[in-house]
Write a protein that holds these residues in place. Structure first.
Motif, PDB file in Angstrom:
ATOM      1  N   TYR A  59       0.866  -1.365   0.079  1.00 34.41           N
ATOM      2  CA  TYR A  59      -0.008  -0.014  -0.022  1.00 34.41           C
ATOM      3  C   TYR A  59       0.959   1.225  -0.126  1.00 34.41           C
ATOM      4  O   TYR A  59       1.956   1.303   0.697  1.00 34.41           O
ATOM      5  CB  TYR A  59      -0.891  -0.042   1.231  1.00 34.41           C
ATOM      6  CG  TYR A  59      -1.788  -1.190   1.252  1.00 34.41           C
ATOM      7  CD1 TYR A  59      -3.077  -1.086   0.608  1.00 34.41           C
ATOM      8  CD2 TYR A  59      -1.417  -2.471   1.735  1.00 34.41           C
ATOM      9  CE1 TYR A  59      -4.256  -2.043   0.713  1.00 34.41           C
ATOM     10  CE2 TYR A  59      -2.388  -3.477   1.654  1.00 34.41           C
ATOM     11  CZ  TYR A  59      -3.548  -3.234   1.223  1.00 34.41           C
ATOM     12  OH  TYR A  59      -4.612  -4.477   0.991  1.00 34.41           O
ATOM     13  N   CYS A  60       0.483   2.309  -0.738  1.00 32.68           N
ATOM     14  CA  CYS A  60       1.103   3.443  -0.685  1.00 32.68           C
ATOM     15  C   CYS A  60       1.581   3.937   0.452  1.00 32.68           C
ATOM     16  O   CYS A  60       0.377   4.075   1.431  1.00 32.68           O
ATOM     17  CB  CYS A  60       0.710   4.605  -1.804  1.00 32.68           C
ATOM     18  SG  CYS A  60       1.461   6.112  -1.772  1.00 32.68           S
ATOM     19  N   CYS A  63      -0.605   7.870   0.584  1.00 31.23           N
ATOM     20  CA  CYS A  63      -2.288   7.551   0.478  1.00 31.23           C
ATOM     21  C   CYS A  63      -2.823   6.349   0.675  1.00 31.23           C
ATOM     22  O   CYS A  63      -4.272   6.154   0.689  1.00 31.23           O
ATOM     23  CB  CYS A  63      -2.563   8.194  -1.179  1.00 31.23           C
ATOM     24  SG  CYS A  63      -2.149   7.144  -2.326  1.00 31.23           S
ATOM     25  N   VAL A  65      -3.246   3.629  -1.048  1.00 34.36           N
ATOM     26  CA  VAL A  65      -3.934   3.028  -2.241  1.00 34.36           C
ATOM     27  C   VAL A  65      -3.244   1.658  -2.299  1.00 34.36           C
ATOM     28  O   VAL A  65      -1.944   1.816  -2.438  1.00 34.36           O
ATOM     29  CB  VAL A  65      -3.719   3.726  -3.571  1.00 34.36           C
ATOM     30  CG1 VAL A  65      -2.411   4.024  -3.991  1.00 34.36           C
ATOM     31  CG2 VAL A  65      -4.699   3.300  -4.702  1.00 34.36           C
ATOM     32  N   PRO A  66      -4.187   0.499  -2.777  1.00 32.96           N
ATOM     33  CA  PRO A  66      -3.248  -0.771  -3.003  1.00 32.96           C
ATOM     34  C   PRO A  66      -2.635  -0.852  -4.127  1.00 32.96           C
ATOM     35  O   PRO A  66      -2.853  -0.139  -5.385  1.00 32.96           O
ATOM     36  CB  PRO A  66      -4.401  -1.679  -2.908  1.00 32.96           C
ATOM     37  CG  PRO A  66      -5.422  -1.011  -3.176  1.00 32.96           C
ATOM     38  CD  PRO A  66      -5.551   0.418  -2.821  1.00 32.96           C
ATOM     39  N   LEU A  67      -1.345  -1.496  -4.335  1.00 32.06           N
ATOM     40  CA  LEU A  67      -0.562  -1.704  -5.398  1.00 32.06           C
ATOM     41  C   LEU A  67      -0.302  -2.986  -5.773  1.00 32.06           C
ATOM     42  O   LEU A  67      -0.136  -3.844  -5.038  1.00 32.06           O
ATOM     43  CB  LEU A  67       0.901  -0.912  -5.107  1.00 32.06           C
ATOM     44  CG  LEU A  67       0.912   0.572  -4.767  1.00 32.06           C
ATOM     45  CD1 LEU A  67       2.149   0.982  -4.234  1.00 32.06           C
ATOM     46  CD2 LEU A  67       0.374   1.384  -5.998  1.00 32.06           C
ATOM     47  N   ASP A  71       1.605  -2.337 -11.491  1.00 34.82           N
ATOM     48  CA  ASP A  71       1.417  -1.242 -11.338  1.00 34.82           C
ATOM     49  C   ASP A  71       2.717  -0.420 -11.469  1.00 34.82           C
ATOM     50  O   ASP A  71       3.620  -0.939 -11.201  1.00 34.82           O
ATOM     51  CB  ASP A  71       0.675  -0.741 -10.154  1.00 34.82           C
ATOM     52  CG  ASP A  71      -0.704  -1.189  -9.985  1.00 34.82           C
ATOM     53  OD1 ASP A  71      -1.258  -1.357 -11.046  1.00 34.82           O
ATOM     54  OD2 ASP A  71      -1.293  -0.964  -9.034  1.00 34.82           O
ATOM     55  N   CYS A  84       2.776   5.050  -4.581  1.00 31.01           N
ATOM     56  CA  CYS A  84       1.981   4.927  -5.832  1.00 31.01           C
ATOM     57  C   CYS A  84       2.855   5.810  -6.893  1.00 31.01           C
ATOM     58  O   CYS A  84       3.677   6.794  -6.313  1.00 31.01           O
ATOM     59  CB  CYS A  84       0.644   5.318  -5.640  1.00 31.01           C
ATOM     60  SG  CYS A  84       0.250   7.078  -5.264  1.00 31.01           S
ATOM     61  N   ASP A  86       1.851   8.524  -8.208  1.00 32.50           N
ATOM     62  CA  ASP A  86       1.380   9.932  -7.800  1.00 32.50           C
ATOM     63  C   ASP A  86       2.307  10.497  -6.608  1.00 32.50           C
ATOM     64  O   ASP A  86       2.474  11.579  -6.474  1.00 32.50           O
ATOM     65  CB  ASP A  86      -0.027  10.360  -7.767  1.00 32.50           C
ATOM     66  CG  ASP A  86      -0.818  10.154  -9.020  1.00 32.50           C
ATOM     67  OD1 ASP A  86      -0.536  10.144 -10.123  1.00 32.50           O
ATOM     68  OD2 ASP A  86      -2.150   9.724  -8.742  1.00 32.50           O
ATOM     69  N   ASP A  87       2.671   9.792  -5.785  1.00 33.98           N
ATOM     70  CA  ASP A  87       3.479  10.101  -4.569  1.00 33.98           C
ATOM     71  C   ASP A  87       4.715   9.547  -4.614  1.00 33.98           C
ATOM     72  O   ASP A  87       5.284   9.930  -3.459  1.00 33.98           O
ATOM     73  CB  ASP A  87       2.637   9.460  -3.212  1.00 33.98           C
ATOM     74  CG  ASP A  87       1.027  10.265  -3.141  1.00 33.98           C
ATOM     75  OD1 ASP A  87       1.040  11.261  -3.278  1.00 33.98           O
ATOM     76  OD2 ASP A  87       0.140   9.471  -2.930  1.00 33.98           O
TER      77      ASP A  87
END
Length: 133
Positions: A59-60, A63, A65-67, A71, A84, A86-87
């Protein structure tokens, strides 16, 4: 055979049997939890399969989000952490982190600090340091 007397062996056997009984009781008590875990794991695996992925890599850190496998993102192998796309840190941020390490530091793969910095310098410092996970 050990240097124990018959009485010592019997006493030890009784203590070991008592501990084995305690283990059996705990194993028996946890069976409902083990079964519940199996049900949850199966539900998770079915959801992932339906989504076309095999596992959550992580997970990021920013944020949450699951990866998933395939990805784009950033993975810090030393810390075991994911970000992620974006981060993910920029190449410039990575350069600052590497520059702060003591001279003589080597990466997991054996590269020296200078080698890592040279590889980082091949990228735009403002660009995110992402790859396919």
């Amino acid at each position: 055979m050990s240097g124990m007397t018959k009485e010592e062996r019997i006493a030890l056997g009784e203590r070991v049997a008592s501990l084995e009984m305690a283990i059996a009781k705990i194993e028996n008590a946890r069976k409902p939890f083990d079964e519940a875990i199996k049900v949850i794991v199966n539900a998770r695996d079915e959801m992932l399969e339906a989504a076309g992925v095999t596992e959550v890599l992580g997970y990021c850190e920013t944020c949450a989000v699951p990866l998933f496998d395939g990805d784009r993102g950033f993975y810090d192998s030393e810390a075991g952490l994911y970000w992620c796309e974006d981060d993910a840190p920029t190449w410039g941020q990575l350069r600052e982190d590497i520059e702060a390490l003591p001279d003589g530091t080597t990466a997991d793969d054996g590269r020296t600090k200078a080698d890592v910095l040279a590889a980082i310098d091949a990228h735009d410092p403002a660009e995110r340091a992402v790859r396919v996970l």
